[in-house]
Design an enzyme around this catalytic site. Structure first.
Site, PDB file in Angstrom:
ATOM      1  N   CYS A 137       0.836  -1.203   0.000  1.00  0.00           N
ATOM      2  CA  CYS A 137       0.000   0.000   0.000  1.00  0.00           C
ATOM      3  C   CYS A 137       0.872   1.255   0.000  1.00  0.00           C
ATOM      4  O   CYS A 137       1.674   1.464   0.907  1.00  0.00           O
ATOM      5  CB  CYS A 137      -0.924  -0.006   1.220  1.00  0.00           C
ATOM      6  SG  CYS A 137      -1.878   1.512   1.392  1.00  0.00           S
TER       7      CYS A 137
ATOM      8  N   CYS B 138       0.382   3.401   3.144  1.00  0.00           N
ATOM      9  CA  CYS B 138       1.055   2.826   4.303  1.00  0.00           C
ATOM     10  C   CYS B 138       2.551   3.132   4.254  1.00  0.00           C
ATOM     11  O   CYS B 138       3.166   3.460   5.269  1.00  0.00           O
ATOM     12  CB  CYS B 138       0.823   1.323   4.379  1.00  0.00           C
ATOM     13  SG  CYS B 138      -0.837   0.854   4.891  1.00  0.00           S
TER      14      CYS B 138
ATOM     15  N   ASP C  23      -1.421  16.202  -2.408  1.00  0.00           N
ATOM     16  CA  ASP C  23      -1.769  15.263  -3.468  1.00  0.00           C
ATOM     17  C   ASP C  23      -0.866  15.535  -4.666  1.00  0.00           C
ATOM     18  O   ASP C  23      -0.608  16.699  -5.008  1.00  0.00           O
ATOM     19  CB  ASP C  23      -3.246  15.442  -3.850  1.00  0.00           C
ATOM     20  CG  ASP C  23      -3.768  14.323  -4.726  1.00  0.00           C
ATOM     21  OD1 ASP C  23      -3.228  14.118  -5.837  1.00  0.00           O
ATOM     22  OD2 ASP C  23      -4.728  13.667  -4.315  1.00  0.00           O
TER      23      ASP C  23
ATOM     24  N   HIS D   1      -4.320   0.858   8.335  1.00  0.00           N
ATOM     25  CA  HIS D   1      -4.793   0.495   7.004  1.00  0.00           C
ATOM     26  C   HIS D   1      -6.186  -0.125   7.051  1.00  0.00           C
ATOM     27  O   HIS D   1      -6.410  -1.119   7.727  1.00  0.00           O
ATOM     28  CB  HIS D   1      -3.839  -0.510   6.336  1.00  0.00           C
ATOM     29  CG  HIS D   1      -4.284  -0.882   4.957  1.00  0.00           C
ATOM     30  ND1 HIS D   1      -3.880  -0.189   3.847  1.00  0.00           N
ATOM     31  CD2 HIS D   1      -5.129  -1.836   4.519  1.00  0.00           C
ATOM     32  CE1 HIS D   1      -4.453  -0.721   2.780  1.00  0.00           C
ATOM     33  NE2 HIS D   1      -5.222  -1.728   3.173  1.00  0.00           N
TER      34      HIS D   1
ATOM     35  N   ASN E 276     -13.700   9.196  -1.314  1.00  0.00           N
ATOM     36  CA  ASN E 276     -14.123   8.350  -2.427  1.00  0.00           C
ATOM     37  C   ASN E 276     -14.157   6.903  -1.951  1.00  0.00           C
ATOM     38  O   ASN E 276     -13.228   6.439  -1.293  1.00  0.00           O
ATOM     39  CB  ASN E 276     -13.160   8.486  -3.606  1.00  0.00           C
ATOM     40  CG  ASN E 276     -13.129   9.891  -4.165  1.00  0.00           C
ATOM     41  OD1 ASN E 276     -14.132  10.587  -4.181  1.00  0.00           O
ATOM     42  ND2 ASN E 276     -11.968  10.320  -4.605  1.00  0.00           N
TER      43      ASN E 276
ATOM     44  N   GLY F 133     -14.064   6.827  -7.901  1.00  0.00           N
ATOM     45  CA  GLY F 133     -12.734   7.358  -8.169  1.00  0.00           C
ATOM     46  C   GLY F 133     -11.685   6.982  -7.148  1.00  0.00           C
ATOM     47  O   GLY F 133     -10.595   7.550  -7.143  1.00  0.00           O
TER      48      GLY F 133
ATOM     49  N   THR G  50      -8.684   5.298  -6.070  1.00  0.00           N
ATOM     50  CA  THR G  50      -7.602   4.620  -6.785  1.00  0.00           C
ATOM     51  C   THR G  50      -6.621   3.937  -5.842  1.00  0.00           C
ATOM     52  O   THR G  50      -5.877   3.058  -6.263  1.00  0.00           O
ATOM     53  CB  THR G  50      -6.838   5.599  -7.693  1.00  0.00           C
ATOM     54  OG1 THR G  50      -6.341   6.673  -6.901  1.00  0.00           O
ATOM     55  CG2 THR G  50      -7.750   6.133  -8.799  1.00  0.00           C
TER      56      THR G  50
ATOM     57  N   HIS H 157      -8.907   7.394   2.812  1.00  0.00           N
ATOM     58  CA  HIS H 157      -8.251   8.693   2.928  1.00  0.00           C
ATOM     59  C   HIS H 157      -9.255   9.792   2.627  1.00  0.00           C
ATOM     60  O   HIS H 157     -10.254   9.580   1.952  1.00  0.00           O
ATOM     61  CB  HIS H 157      -7.033   8.790   1.992  1.00  0.00           C
ATOM     62  CG  HIS H 157      -7.334   8.525   0.552  1.00  0.00           C
ATOM     63  ND1 HIS H 157      -7.564   7.246   0.056  1.00  0.00           N
ATOM     64  CD2 HIS H 157      -7.453   9.358  -0.502  1.00  0.00           C
ATOM     65  CE1 HIS H 157      -7.794   7.322  -1.241  1.00  0.00           C
ATOM     66  NE2 HIS H 157      -7.733   8.598  -1.602  1.00  0.00           N
TER      67      HIS H 157
ATOM     68  N   HIS I 269      -9.789  13.597   1.072  1.00  0.00           N
ATOM     69  CA  HIS I 269      -9.263  14.672   0.245  1.00  0.00           C
ATOM     70  C   HIS I 269      -9.690  15.988   0.880  1.00  0.00           C
ATOM     71  O   HIS I 269     -10.877  16.177   1.186  1.00  0.00           O
ATOM     72  CB  HIS I 269      -9.838  14.602  -1.178  1.00  0.00           C
ATOM     73  CG  HIS I 269      -9.418  13.394  -1.945  1.00  0.00           C
ATOM     74  ND1 HIS I 269      -8.369  13.416  -2.836  1.00  0.00           N
ATOM     75  CD2 HIS I 269      -9.891  12.126  -1.950  1.00  0.00           C
ATOM     76  CE1 HIS I 269      -8.222  12.209  -3.368  1.00  0.00           C
ATOM     77  NE2 HIS I 269      -9.138  11.412  -2.840  1.00  0.00           N
TER      78      HIS I 269
END
Length: 111
Positions: free
Chosen positions: A4, A7, A30, A46, A86, A92, A94, A99, A101
């Site tokens: 990950c 991570c 980002d 995680h 998301n 979206g 990915t 997480h 945004h």
């Protein structure tokens, strides 16, 4: 999770432009910003989906939201910001590590 990327960023194995870090979360820029300020707030634990949230993780997410509110000015988000989570490919997501945004630094359109 060993593969990950979030991570690895949280563990310091991959460099990032960190804006904040404590024992529970890391906030960093980002690499594909969608606003003047686009930060990612990543729990160090995680898990990928809100559906995986138990009472302990719910408390972590609550503390995370409180921290974002307290840090908004130092993160450059004092004029207002958007928080986006998301969930799944169609939304979206990915990276399969939950997480948030944090988008701001300008007037944001609603699209």
């Amino acid at each position: 999770m060993e593969n990950c990327i979030f991570c690895k960023i949280a563990a310091g194995e991959i460099p990032s432009a960190k804006a904040y870090e404590d024992d529970e979360i890391v906030i960093f820029k980002d690499i594909e910003p969608k606003a003047k300020i686009h930060l990612l707030c990543v729990p160090k634990e995680h898990f990928a989906y809100l559906s995986e949230t138990d009472d302990r993780r719910a408390a972590l997410l609550g503390r995370t939201l409180q921290k974002i509110g307290r840090l908004k000015d130092s993160l450059g988000l004092g004029g207002g910001y958007r928080v986006v989570i998301n969930q799944g490919e169609n939304a979206g997501q990915t990276v399969l590590h939950l997480h948030l945004h944090l988008l701001g630094g300008e007037a944001l359109p609603w699209e």
